[in-house]
Design a protein around this motif. Sequence first.
Motif, PDB file in Angstrom:
ATOM      1  N   MET A   1      33.420   9.086  20.455  1.00 45.77           N
ATOM      2  CA  MET A   1      32.382  10.099  20.365  1.00 45.77           C
ATOM      3  C   MET A   1      31.325   9.853  21.438  1.00 45.77           C
ATOM      4  O   MET A   1      31.038   8.728  21.792  1.00 45.77           O
ATOM      5  N   THR A   2      30.739  10.917  21.809  1.00 45.40           N
ATOM      6  CA  THR A   2      29.721  10.815  22.847  1.00 45.40           C
ATOM      7  C   THR A   2      28.357  10.592  22.228  1.00 45.40           C
ATOM      8  O   THR A   2      28.163  10.768  21.024  1.00 45.40           O
ATOM      9  N   GLN A   3      27.457  10.230  23.062  1.00 41.58           N
ATOM     10  CA  GLN A   3      26.066  10.021  22.616  1.00 41.58           C
ATOM     11  C   GLN A   3      25.513  11.308  22.008  1.00 41.58           C
ATOM     12  O   GLN A   3      24.804  11.279  21.015  1.00 41.58           O
ATOM     13  N   SER A   4      25.873  12.427  22.594  1.00 35.92           N
ATOM     14  CA  SER A   4      25.401  13.729  22.120  1.00 35.92           C
ATOM     15  C   SER A   4      25.919  14.009  20.704  1.00 35.92           C
ATOM     16  O   SER A   4      25.175  14.489  19.847  1.00 35.92           O
ATOM     17  N   HIS A   6      26.833  11.781  18.459  1.00 34.45           N
ATOM     18  CA  HIS A   6      26.147  10.859  17.555  1.00 34.45           C
ATOM     19  C   HIS A   6      24.743  11.364  17.240  1.00 34.45           C
ATOM     20  O   HIS A   6      24.293  11.302  16.095  1.00 34.45           O
ATOM     21  N   SER A   7      24.091  11.852  18.255  1.00 33.65           N
ATOM     22  CA  SER A   7      22.735  12.383  18.052  1.00 33.65           C
ATOM     23  C   SER A   7      22.754  13.585  17.125  1.00 33.65           C
ATOM     24  O   SER A   7      21.886  13.729  16.251  1.00 33.65           O
ATOM     25  N   LEU A   8      23.749  14.458  17.286  1.00 23.36           N
ATOM     26  CA  LEU A   8      23.865  15.644  16.412  1.00 23.36           C
ATOM     27  C   LEU A   8      24.170  15.235  14.979  1.00 23.36           C
ATOM     28  O   LEU A   8      23.608  15.779  14.029  1.00 23.36           O
ATOM     29  N   GLU A   9      25.074  14.274  14.817  1.00 18.15           N
ATOM     30  CA  GLU A   9      25.396  13.785  13.476  1.00 18.15           C
ATOM     31  C   GLU A   9      24.173  13.152  12.827  1.00 18.15           C
ATOM     32  O   GLU A   9      23.908  13.361  11.637  1.00 18.15           O
ATOM     33  N   LEU A  10      23.468  12.357  13.597  1.00 19.23           N
ATOM     34  CA  LEU A  10      22.268  11.712  13.076  1.00 19.23           C
ATOM     35  C   LEU A  10      21.221  12.748  12.680  1.00 19.23           C
ATOM     36  O   LEU A  10      20.619  12.647  11.604  1.00 19.23           O
TER      37      LEU A  10
END
Length: 73
Positions: A1-4, A6-10
């Motif tokens: 997964m990309t940083q983006s 992960h940020s969306l999931e978070l």
Amino acid sequence: MTQSNHSLELKDLEDKLDQLIQQYASVKNENSSLKTKQDSLVREKAKLLEKTTLARTRVEAMITRLKAMENGS
């Protein structure tokens, strides 16, 4: 997964957590309100039962006096 991702999931988890916290606060307030109302209704019921008992006692006493007067005449 990309940083983006992960940020969306978070962000999605944070939003869900905020919703849960708001729902919890709402339910907690409603519960407190219901407990207060229940306490009030319990006190009111006790007063009404006391008044009913007093009224019954008085009516029974009047009936007894009326029967005594009827038998005395």
